[in-house]
Design a protein around this motif. Sequence first.
Motif, PDB file in Angstrom:
ATOM      1  N   TYR A 169      42.055 -35.798 -16.884  1.00 40.55           N
ATOM      2  CA  TYR A 169      42.144 -34.348 -17.065  1.00 40.55           C
ATOM      3  C   TYR A 169      40.764 -33.711 -17.138  1.00 40.55           C
ATOM      4  CZ  TYR A 169      43.811 -29.855 -18.775  1.00 40.55           C
ATOM      5  OH  TYR A 169      44.085 -28.505 -18.913  1.00 40.55           O
ATOM      6  N   SER A 170      39.778 -34.430 -17.627  1.00 40.78           N
ATOM      7  CA  SER A 170      38.417 -33.887 -17.650  1.00 40.78           C
ATOM      8  C   SER A 170      37.925 -33.639 -16.234  1.00 40.78           C
ATOM      9  CB  SER A 170      37.478 -34.832 -18.387  1.00 40.78           C
ATOM     10  OG  SER A 170      37.374 -36.076 -17.710  1.00 40.78           O
ATOM     11  N   ASN A 171      38.255 -34.540 -15.303  1.00 40.30           N
ATOM     12  CA  ASN A 171      37.896 -34.320 -13.902  1.00 40.30           C
ATOM     13  C   ASN A 171      38.597 -33.092 -13.339  1.00 40.30           C
ATOM     14  OD1 ASN A 171      36.237 -36.593 -13.798  1.00 40.30           O
ATOM     15  ND2 ASN A 171      37.924 -37.931 -13.204  1.00 40.30           N
ATOM     16  N   GLU A 172      39.863 -32.902 -13.707  1.00 43.02           N
ATOM     17  CA  GLU A 172      40.601 -31.740 -13.220  1.00 43.02           C
ATOM     18  C   GLU A 172      39.985 -30.435 -13.735  1.00 43.02           C
ATOM     19  OE1 GLU A 172      43.251 -28.941 -11.798  1.00 43.02           O
ATOM     20  OE2 GLU A 172      42.674 -30.935 -11.092  1.00 43.02           O
ATOM     21  N   GLY A 203      24.149 -22.270  -8.477  1.00 43.99           N
ATOM     22  CA  GLY A 203      24.431 -23.695  -8.542  1.00 43.99           C
ATOM     23  C   GLY A 203      23.919 -24.335  -9.821  1.00 43.99           C
ATOM     24  N   LEU A 204      22.769 -23.905 -10.284  1.00 40.39           N
ATOM     25  CA  LEU A 204      22.226 -24.444 -11.536  1.00 40.39           C
ATOM     26  C   LEU A 204      23.100 -24.064 -12.732  1.00 40.39           C
ATOM     27  CD1 LEU A 204      18.393 -23.849 -11.014  1.00 40.39           C
ATOM     28  CD2 LEU A 204      19.610 -26.037 -11.007  1.00 40.39           C
ATOM     29  N   ILE A 205      23.649 -22.851 -12.702  1.00 40.15           N
ATOM     30  CA  ILE A 205      24.548 -22.446 -13.790  1.00 40.15           C
ATOM     31  C   ILE A 205      25.814 -23.289 -13.767  1.00 40.15           C
ATOM     32  CG2 ILE A 205      25.901 -20.539 -14.732  1.00 40.15           C
ATOM     33  CD1 ILE A 205      23.818 -18.618 -13.645  1.00 40.15           C
ATOM     34  N   TYR A 206      26.387 -23.497 -12.573  1.00 38.06           N
ATOM     35  CA  TYR A 206      27.553 -24.377 -12.470  1.00 38.06           C
ATOM     36  C   TYR A 206      27.226 -25.784 -12.958  1.00 38.06           C
ATOM     37  CZ  TYR A 206      30.537 -21.212  -9.744  1.00 38.06           C
ATOM     38  OH  TYR A 206      31.340 -20.177  -9.327  1.00 38.06           O
ATOM     39  N   LEU A 207      26.021 -26.265 -12.645  1.00 40.53           N
ATOM     40  CA  LEU A 207      25.616 -27.605 -13.065  1.00 40.53           C
ATOM     41  C   LEU A 207      25.529 -27.699 -14.583  1.00 40.53           C
ATOM     42  CD1 LEU A 207      24.733 -30.365 -11.892  1.00 40.53           C
ATOM     43  CD2 LEU A 207      22.376 -29.536 -12.007  1.00 40.53           C
ATOM     44  N   CYS A 208      24.979 -26.679 -15.225  1.00 39.89           N
ATOM     45  CA  CYS A 208      24.885 -26.671 -16.689  1.00 39.89           C
ATOM     46  C   CYS A 208      26.277 -26.648 -17.319  1.00 39.89           C
ATOM     47  CB  CYS A 208      24.069 -25.474 -17.151  1.00 39.89           C
ATOM     48  SG  CYS A 208      22.318 -25.560 -16.722  1.00 39.89           S
ATOM     49  N   LEU A 209      27.178 -25.845 -16.766  1.00 42.91           N
ATOM     50  CA  LEU A 209      28.546 -25.808 -17.281  1.00 42.91           C
ATOM     51  C   LEU A 209      29.230 -27.166 -17.126  1.00 42.91           C
ATOM     52  CD1 LEU A 209      29.805 -22.352 -15.925  1.00 42.91           C
ATOM     53  CD2 LEU A 209      29.291 -22.938 -18.298  1.00 42.91           C
ATOM     54  N   THR A 210      28.986 -27.828 -16.007  1.00 44.31           N
ATOM     55  CA  THR A 210      29.588 -29.141 -15.772  1.00 44.31           C
ATOM     56  C   THR A 210      29.074 -30.172 -16.765  1.00 44.31           C
ATOM     57  OG1 THR A 210      29.822 -28.656 -13.412  1.00 44.31           O
ATOM     58  CG2 THR A 210      29.916 -30.963 -14.073  1.00 44.31           C
ATOM     59  N   ALA A 214      27.918 -29.586 -19.721  1.00 44.52           N
ATOM     60  CA  ALA A 214      28.464 -29.253 -21.038  1.00 44.52           C
ATOM     61  C   ALA A 214      29.898 -29.760 -21.176  1.00 44.52           C
ATOM     62  CB  ALA A 214      28.402 -27.742 -21.259  1.00 44.52           C
ATOM     63  N   LEU A 215      30.708 -29.592 -20.136  1.00 46.78           N
ATOM     64  CA  LEU A 215      32.090 -30.076 -20.185  1.00 46.78           C
ATOM     65  C   LEU A 215      32.149 -31.593 -20.256  1.00 46.78           C
ATOM     66  CD1 LEU A 215      33.795 -27.708 -17.569  1.00 46.78           C
ATOM     67  CD2 LEU A 215      34.166 -27.748 -20.036  1.00 46.78           C
ATOM     68  N   VAL A 216      31.301 -32.270 -19.493  1.00 46.79           N
ATOM     69  CA  VAL A 216      31.273 -33.730 -19.536  1.00 46.79           C
ATOM     70  C   VAL A 216      30.916 -34.218 -20.932  1.00 46.79           C
ATOM     71  CG1 VAL A 216      30.037 -35.771 -18.707  1.00 46.79           C
ATOM     72  CG2 VAL A 216      30.782 -34.030 -17.076  1.00 46.79           C
ATOM     73  N   GLY A 217      29.935 -33.580 -21.555  1.00 45.15           N
ATOM     74  CA  GLY A 217      29.558 -33.969 -22.916  1.00 45.15           C
ATOM     75  C   GLY A 217      30.675 -33.744 -23.917  1.00 45.15           C
ATOM     76  N   LEU A 218      31.380 -32.621 -23.804  1.00 49.84           N
ATOM     77  CA  LEU A 218      32.485 -32.345 -24.725  1.00 49.84           C
ATOM     78  C   LEU A 218      33.613 -33.354 -24.557  1.00 49.84           C
ATOM     79  CD1 LEU A 218      32.674 -28.433 -24.546  1.00 49.84           C
ATOM     80  CD2 LEU A 218      31.912 -29.828 -26.472  1.00 49.84           C
ATOM     81  N   PHE A 219      33.920 -33.719 -23.339  1.00 48.12           N
ATOM     82  CA  PHE A 219      35.006 -34.669 -23.122  1.00 48.12           C
ATOM     83  C   PHE A 219      34.607 -36.084 -23.521  1.00 48.12           C
ATOM     84  CE2 PHE A 219      37.274 -31.421 -20.810  1.00 48.12           C
ATOM     85  CZ  PHE A 219      38.592 -31.773 -21.054  1.00 48.12           C
ATOM     86  N   ARG A 220      33.351 -36.412 -23.426  1.00 48.22           N
ATOM     87  CA  ARG A 220      32.926 -37.720 -23.931  1.00 48.22           C
ATOM     88  C   ARG A 220      33.116 -37.799 -25.440  1.00 48.22           C
ATOM     89  NH1 ARG A 220      27.380 -39.421 -20.660  1.00 48.22           N
ATOM     90  NH2 ARG A 220      28.403 -39.926 -18.655  1.00 48.22           N
ATOM     91  N   LEU A 221      32.798 -36.720 -26.139  1.00 45.57           N
ATOM     92  CA  LEU A 221      33.033 -36.692 -27.580  1.00 45.57           C
ATOM     93  C   LEU A 221      34.519 -36.788 -27.896  1.00 45.57           C
ATOM     94  CD1 LEU A 221      30.500 -33.917 -28.684  1.00 45.57           C
ATOM     95  CD2 LEU A 221      30.290 -36.386 -29.015  1.00 45.57           C
ATOM     96  N   ALA A 222      35.343 -36.078 -27.103  1.00 48.13           N
ATOM     97  CA  ALA A 222      36.785 -36.124 -27.328  1.00 48.13           C
ATOM     98  C   ALA A 222      37.339 -37.526 -27.065  1.00 48.13           C
ATOM     99  CB  ALA A 222      37.474 -35.103 -26.427  1.00 48.13           C
ATOM    100  N   GLU A 223      36.885 -38.172 -26.000  1.00 44.27           N
ATOM    101  CA  GLU A 223      37.352 -39.523 -25.706  1.00 44.27           C
ATOM    102  C   GLU A 223      36.903 -40.511 -26.766  1.00 44.27           C
ATOM    103  OE1 GLU A 223      36.149 -40.605 -21.785  1.00 44.27           O
ATOM    104  OE2 GLU A 223      36.948 -38.779 -20.887  1.00 44.27           O
ATOM    105  N   ARG A 224      35.685 -40.320 -27.283  1.00 40.07           N
ATOM    106  CA  ARG A 224      35.184 -41.220 -28.325  1.00 40.07           C
ATOM    107  C   ARG A 224      36.027 -41.111 -29.589  1.00 40.07           C
ATOM    108  NH1 ARG A 224      28.989 -40.459 -29.324  1.00 40.07           N
ATOM    109  NH2 ARG A 224      29.097 -40.836 -27.068  1.00 40.07           N
ATOM    110  N   ARG A 225      36.568 -39.917 -29.816  1.00 39.90           N
ATOM    111  CA  ARG A 225      37.358 -39.721 -31.036  1.00 39.90           C
ATOM    112  C   ARG A 225      38.813 -40.135 -30.852  1.00 39.90           C
ATOM    113  NH1 ARG A 225      37.939 -34.187 -34.679  1.00 39.90           N
ATOM    114  NH2 ARG A 225      39.567 -34.991 -36.059  1.00 39.90           N
ATOM    115  N   TRP A 226      39.448 -39.696 -29.764  1.00 40.10           N
ATOM    116  CA  TRP A 226      40.888 -39.885 -29.608  1.00 40.10           C
ATOM    117  C   TRP A 226      41.265 -41.113 -28.808  1.00 40.10           C
ATOM    118  CZ3 TRP A 226      40.271 -34.150 -28.681  1.00 40.10           C
ATOM    119  CH2 TRP A 226      40.526 -33.439 -29.852  1.00 40.10           C
ATOM    120  N   LEU A 227      40.302 -41.758 -28.163  1.00 40.60           N
ATOM    121  CA  LEU A 227      40.597 -42.988 -27.421  1.00 40.60           C
ATOM    122  C   LEU A 227      39.843 -44.183 -27.981  1.00 40.60           C
ATOM    123  CD1 LEU A 227      40.598 -41.664 -23.727  1.00 40.60           C
ATOM    124  CD2 LEU A 227      42.554 -42.078 -25.220  1.00 40.60           C
ATOM    125  N   ALA A 228      39.396 -44.060 -29.216  1.00 40.94           N
ATOM    126  CA  ALA A 228      38.639 -45.164 -29.823  1.00 40.94           C
ATOM    127  C   ALA A 228      39.499 -46.412 -29.965  1.00 40.94           C
ATOM    128  CB  ALA A 228      38.103 -44.742 -31.190  1.00 40.94           C
TER     129      ALA A 228
END
Length: 241
Positions: A162-165, A206-213, A215-229
């Motif tokens: 879902y993070s990829n989506e 493109g740089l703004i899109y890259l920064c948003l991407t 940020a989302l990757v970092g947030l989902f890594r934190l979520a996966e670390r918590r809920w998929l531990a």
Amino acid sequence: MIEWSLFAESWPAYLDGLWLTVKLTALSLVAGLVLAIPLAVLRVSPNRWVAGPVWAYSYFFRGTPMLVQLLLMYYGLGQFEWIQAQWAEGNRFWLVFRDPYGCALVTFALNTGAYTTEIIAGALRAMPHREIEAARACGMSRFTMLRRILLPGALRRALPAYSNEIIFMLHGTSIASTVTLVDLTGAARNAYSQFFAPFEAFIFAGLIYLCLTFALVGLFRLAERRWLAHLRPRTPVRKAA
């Protein structure tokens, strides 16, 4: 030579475009997720008359380009007489489709809802059978098992896909500018037409899109670390000699 004056004069337009992009992405994802959860439950039904219509909806929106879907929603719906009659009568629901923002939002929500339906349905099919058997042994009904066991577990397991989506949806909203919406890409297009600096205008977007991407990757890594531990392989503890 980079035209730095472009950024000094265009940053308010980029800021407004960024806000529209974030808003479109967030609302589309929320609406798509609300739509996808019940559809995913129907999708895994063994009854083909129940799962078939959901499969057809998912197949259509995943099998056609989102740009074509948006153009059909924006330009095509007005060709039907019964929709024109609804507009003439002032029906508020159909008035949504007269606005490019409403057309874009509905298109993006239906598109991401189709992908999310398949993601959650796949996670439901991958649920360990022992968890289902344990729920049945506790006397849970089908609805209770869905609410307490199946859906929470499936949503957790679906996080990586879902993070990829979500990232694909963020990038996909860039086509909103084709229906006159001034999103982030639309702001870059306007800056290009004003300053005749295509490289600077689009590289900044493109740089703004890259920064948003990122940020989302970092947030989902934190979520996966918590809920998929509990799914991460654990290193066995070695006993002291």
